[in-house]
Write an enzyme that holds these catalytic residues in place. Structure first.
Site, PDB file in Angstrom:
ATOM      1  CB  CYS A  23      -0.825  -0.028   1.261  1.00 38.48           C
ATOM      2  SG  CYS A  23      -1.689  -1.472   1.597  1.00 38.48           S
ATOM      3  N   GLY A  55      -0.159   0.619  -4.909  1.00 35.57           N
ATOM      4  CA  GLY A  55      -1.477  -0.040  -4.883  1.00 35.57           C
ATOM      5  C   GLY A  55      -2.578   0.433  -5.791  1.00 35.57           C
ATOM      6  N   GLY A 130       2.516  -2.651   4.750  1.00 33.98           N
ATOM      7  CA  GLY A 130       3.013  -3.647   5.458  1.00 33.98           C
ATOM      8  C   GLY A 130       2.329  -4.896   5.311  1.00 33.98           C
ATOM      9  CE1 TYR A 276       8.251  -3.408 -10.945  1.00 31.62           C
ATOM     10  CE2 TYR A 276       6.957  -3.387  -8.954  1.00 31.62           C
ATOM     11  CZ  TYR A 276       7.207  -3.395 -10.147  1.00 31.62           C
ATOM     12  OH  TYR A 276       5.825  -3.378 -10.784  1.00 31.62           O
ATOM     13  CB  SER A 317      10.608  -1.722 -14.015  1.00 25.40           C
ATOM     14  OG  SER A 317      10.437  -2.771 -14.946  1.00 25.40           O
ATOM     15  CG  ASP A 379      12.381  -6.467 -16.596  1.00 25.34           C
ATOM     16  OD1 ASP A 379      12.211  -5.377 -16.048  1.00 25.34           O
ATOM     17  OD2 ASP A 379      11.532  -7.183 -16.684  1.00 25.34           O
ATOM     18  CG  ASP A 380      12.197  -4.717 -12.191  1.00 21.50           C
ATOM     19  OD1 ASP A 380      11.635  -5.414 -11.065  1.00 21.50           O
ATOM     20  OD2 ASP A 380      11.228  -4.228 -13.228  1.00 21.50           O
ATOM     21  CB  CYS A 416       7.993 -10.324   0.673  1.00 20.47           C
ATOM     22  SG  CYS A 416       8.078  -9.316   1.846  1.00 20.47           S
ATOM     23  CB  CYS A 467      14.421  -6.554   5.091  1.00 19.60           C
ATOM     24  SG  CYS A 467      13.694  -8.211   4.662  1.00 19.60           S
TER      25      CYS A 467
END
Length: 496
Positions: A23, A55, A130, A276, A317, A379-380, A416, A467
């Site tokens: 979000c 989002g 999150g 990204y 991207s 590309d990413d 993730c 992370c």
């Protein structure tokens, strides 16, 4: 009036959508004496517009005039949900806003945000970026029937509102403050949460102890803004002040900005934001995202050189990294693929016949640019590989002599649990195949991913403060699939 976290639209190829962030969140406080009829709602609208990339499923705004909170939300893009007439009805001097992609809870109106709860002394409207990993544990604290939606955000809102009813320090007016409730509830929440919420008089912002998802504070000429990215501050004319610290709670009212610490900081910012998620014109930890992506391209060129005639990006991207790759390699940069910006998502489910057209609905090659050329396509990331496979085939059909694929992130091999909607490990192509096997699957002449060490170096942030779980499987907040808290629907059903 309307109150609640999702994606209504359907990707052209639902089996290979790009990684999606949970979000975007935004909040604004201005003095009651300074605001126009709908100034904060319009500022929030523009802020959400700047965060739309985070989002596209639903959008919502809650506004307080000091006496009551009004919430308006619906499914769709920000510009589809709000128009001038709606914004003019959202009058006040405090607002919170949200644009959502569902990583927890189904894509329904009930799960759209802001979520809202009435309390004994007013109301609470909350937005969340999150994903919590102990949602079930937190939900067990609630009484049956307290949940009206199926998200971790709903659980947090209910707990904060309940804490306001049940205790905490009171002000001279006899009100239990949301910051006291937050100081009680937030230490028990595990996972990623950047929160922007409010009661009738005060704007609040909080960030989990690891600071996985971004959150920043900005200053208006008269007032304050909090947002997921600095780009949103720029759009509304707010000056960047600082990042909200991990484990910090901010309260903003007529007395200014107050800070409390509900947990010791253990910084683990998301490395994939640089790859990204964030807008290229955003700054994270003092580092420009665009500059980072260009530097990643330079490092990628040094790690995986190849003789070629032209470097092209997968728009948009891959563009910054492609610029950096071309610069470092001394190979011309060009546009070999044209993107149709209006076809990426559609409300019309494509038939199998249409789907077989594949990536051409989104991208089309410039034959005169690529015919007979040895191409490097940047590309990413690669998630399942369907998009890159289609691009390689399309470029060959358009006459490319060679197609070399370069990826400006390491292989995404782990899911993730902190707010990015990656596939399960079984569905991730790098979770099952070696680099050479992926290259064969794509049909490319060569394939190169930047190494994790080089990506980290480009970010200019220490490895121990990031992370990197989707790349190396080392989760900074311990989690297993069975307790990740992504499936709250069953909880809502069993407890109602």
């Amino acid at each position: 009036m309307l109150h609640g976290d999702g994606r209504l639209s359907q990707d052209i190829d639902p089996t290979d959508r790009s990684p999606q962030d949970a979000c975007g969140v935004f909040g604004v406080w201005v003095p009651a004496s300074e605001t126009g009829a709908a100034e904060v709602s319009k500022l929030t609208y523009y802020g959400l517009y700047a965060l739309q990339h985070r989002g596209q499923e639903s959008a919502g705004i809650a506004v307080s005039d000091g006496a009551r909170i009004v919430v308006f939300k619906d499914m769709g893009l920000v510009a589809q949900v709000f128009d001038e007439s709606v914004l003019n009805t959202l009058r006040g001097h405090i607002a919170v806003g949200h644009c959502r992609y569902s990583t927890t809870g189904s894509p329904t109106w009930e799960n759209a945000q802001p979520t809202f709860r009435s309390t004994e002394d007013g109301g609470l409207a909350l937005t969340h970026n999150g994903n919590l990993i102990n949602t079930l544990e937190l939900a067990a604290r609630l009484e049956p029937g307290q949940l009206t939606a199926t998200t971790d955000t709903e659980v947090l809102t209910a707990l904060l509102a309940g804490a306001r009813r049940s205790g905490g320090d009171s002000s001279a007016l006899g009100r239990t403050s949301p910051d006291d409730a937050a100081m009680e509830i937030l230490p028990a929440a595990r996972g990623a949460y950047s929160l922007v919420f409010m009661d009738e008089r005060t704007l609040y912002a909080a960030r989990d102890p690891e600071g996985v998802r971004p959150l920043v504070l900005g200053r208006l000429e008269r007032g304050w803004v909090v947002a997921s990215e600095t780009a949103a501050l720029d759009i509304v004319g707010a000056a960047f002040v600082r990042e909200v610290e991990p484990g910090e709670l901010l309260a903003i009212d007529e007395n200014g900005v107050r800070s409390k610490r509900f947990a010791q900081p253990r910084p683990k910012g998301c490395l994939f934001e640089y790859v990204y998620l964030a807008r290229p014109d955003t700054t994270i930890s003092g580092r420009s995202v665009h500059a980072t992506r260009v530097e990643v391209g330079r490092r990628l060129a040094r790690e995986h050189p190849v003789e070629a005639d032209l470097v092209i990006p997968t728009p948009e991207s891959g563009t910054p990294a492609a610029i950096g790759y071309a610069e470092a390699a001394g190979i011309p940069y060009g546009q070999g693929l044209v993107k149709n910006s209006y076809v990426g998502r559609t409300f019309i489910q494509p038939s199998q016949t249409i789907r077989q057209l594949g990536i051409r609905l989104k991208l089309n090659p410039l034959r005169e640019v690529i015919e007979g050329k040895r191409l490097i396509v940047v590309d990413d990331s690669i998630v399942r590989g369907n998009t890159q496979r289609a691009i390689v085939r399309m470029l060959r059909e358009a006459g490319a002599a060679e197609v070399h694929v370069r990826i400006s992130s390491p292989p995404v091999a782990w899911p993730c649990f902190y707010g990015i909607d990656f596939a399960t490990r079984a569905e991730l192509i790098a979770g099952n195949l070696s680099v050479e096997e992926i290259r064969t699957s794509l049909g490319a002449d060569s394939l190169g991913f930047i190494s994790l060490d080089e990506l980290i170096a480009a970010s200019q942030i220490g490895k121990d403060r990031l992370c990197r779980a989707c790349f190396d499987g080392e989760y900074p907040i311990p989690v297993d699939e069975g307790s990740r808290g992504k499936h709250l629907l069953e909880v809502a059903n069993t407890r109602s």
